[in-house]
Enzyme design. Sequence first.
Site, mmCIF file in Angstrom:
data_model
loop_
_atom_site.group_PDB
_atom_site.id
_atom_site.type_symbol
_atom_site.label_atom_id
_atom_site.label_comp_id
_atom_site.label_asym_id
_atom_site.label_seq_id
_atom_site.Cartn_x
_atom_site.Cartn_y
_atom_site.Cartn_z
ATOM 1 C CD GLU A 94 -2.880 -1.315 0.154
ATOM 2 O OE1 GLU A 94 -2.796 -0.551 -0.812
ATOM 3 O OE2 GLU A 94 -3.722 -2.210 0.241
ATOM 4 C CG HIS A 113 -4.256 -0.264 5.970
ATOM 5 N ND1 HIS A 113 -5.640 -0.247 5.944
ATOM 6 C CD2 HIS A 113 -3.898 -1.389 5.300
ATOM 7 C CE1 HIS A 113 -6.076 -1.298 5.291
ATOM 8 N NE2 HIS A 113 -5.040 -2.018 4.890
ATOM 9 C CG HIS A 115 -6.916 -5.776 7.403
ATOM 10 N ND1 HIS A 115 -6.580 -6.839 6.605
ATOM 11 C CD2 HIS A 115 -6.528 -4.661 6.717
ATOM 12 C CE1 HIS A 115 -6.019 -6.413 5.483
ATOM 13 N NE2 HIS A 115 -5.962 -5.085 5.532
ATOM 14 C CE1 TYR A 138 -18.029 13.685 22.269
ATOM 15 C CE2 TYR A 138 -19.810 12.443 23.306
ATOM 16 C CZ TYR A 138 -18.524 12.957 23.343
ATOM 17 O OH TYR A 138 -17.733 12.745 24.432
ATOM 18 C CG HIS A 180 -8.838 -3.270 2.514
ATOM 19 N ND1 HIS A 180 -8.085 -2.874 1.434
ATOM 20 C CD2 HIS A 180 -7.950 -3.657 3.450
ATOM 21 C CE1 HIS A 180 -6.803 -3.030 1.701
ATOM 22 N NE2 HIS A 180 -6.693 -3.507 2.927
ATOM 23 C CE1 TYR A 233 -12.392 15.149 25.739
ATOM 24 C CE2 TYR A 233 -13.220 16.925 24.364
ATOM 25 C CZ TYR A 233 -13.105 16.316 25.601
ATOM 26 O OH TYR A 233 -13.707 16.880 26.684
HETATM 27 P P1 13P Z 1 1.367 -5.315 3.185
HETATM 28 O O1 13P Z 1 1.879 -6.436 4.051
HETATM 29 O O2 13P Z 1 1.958 -5.352 1.801
HETATM 30 O O3 13P Z 1 1.532 -4.001 3.883
HETATM 31 O O4 13P Z 1 -0.189 -5.550 2.948
HETATM 32 C C1 13P Z 1 -1.062 -5.695 4.019
HETATM 33 C C2 13P Z 1 -2.367 -5.027 3.751
HETATM 34 O O5 13P Z 1 -3.112 -4.818 4.687
HETATM 35 C C3 13P Z 1 -2.743 -4.628 2.373
HETATM 36 O O6 13P Z 1 -3.828 -3.762 2.395
#
Ligand code: 13P
Length: 234
Positions: A94, A113, A115, A138, A180, A233
Amino acid sequence: MSAHDGTYRTEDDARAALVASCLRMNAIGINQGRAGNQSLRWNRGAADGMLITPSALAYEEMLVDDIVWLALAATRDAGGEPAYEHSSRAPSSEWRVHRDIYLHRPDAAAIVHAHSPHASALACTARVQRHGIPAFHYMVAIAGGADLRCAPYATFGTQQLSTNALAALDARRACLLANHGLLALGESLVQALGVALEVETLARMYALALALGDPVVLGDDEMARVLARFSPYV
Ligand code: 13P
């Protein structure tokens, strides 16, 4: 160094902070396994750049030297592989998402990022893909506005995903990614991780509220009042 990374004396300090932040991301339950990635704005002399986690490496195995430095300009037009030091691992798939945020958002010094389970689950629903998470609570203000948007789906690691994410982040510091996960940015790693945790918490609350009934959504006037007093905050 950028204005935001003054807390790290050396690049190694910044790399160590990135490794620690990734371990913390999994420890607090907003990510698991090798999913997700993180980066930190880090300039080398006159070259604007970023430090980013390597692709597909387990965070428990990640060492300071595994973190990859990428120049923002050098990678700007690359359609294929980015230019990175040959001695290092391949950067996160990414890297375009991270690069484009740093190029277009001067307020971003760090990006997370993840998950996270509830945010990712909601981002798989047609309702949230269409309308995002509205101001049912809120604290939605943590994302910087009166809603939390969901970027349309695109294959991971593509320029299209980066383009979709950048649009969803307009005037926001977080968004969901359809089918995602989530993206959060901040003036520091601590702030970006904090925003990511709040987004996951909000997603859990919204899923519960949807299961219990029809969530009441706060009006734009009220969210304007909330946003006016929210900055301590973040
Ligand atoms: P990478 O290990 O290449 O960072 O990918 C993990 C991921 O969450 C892709 O969206």
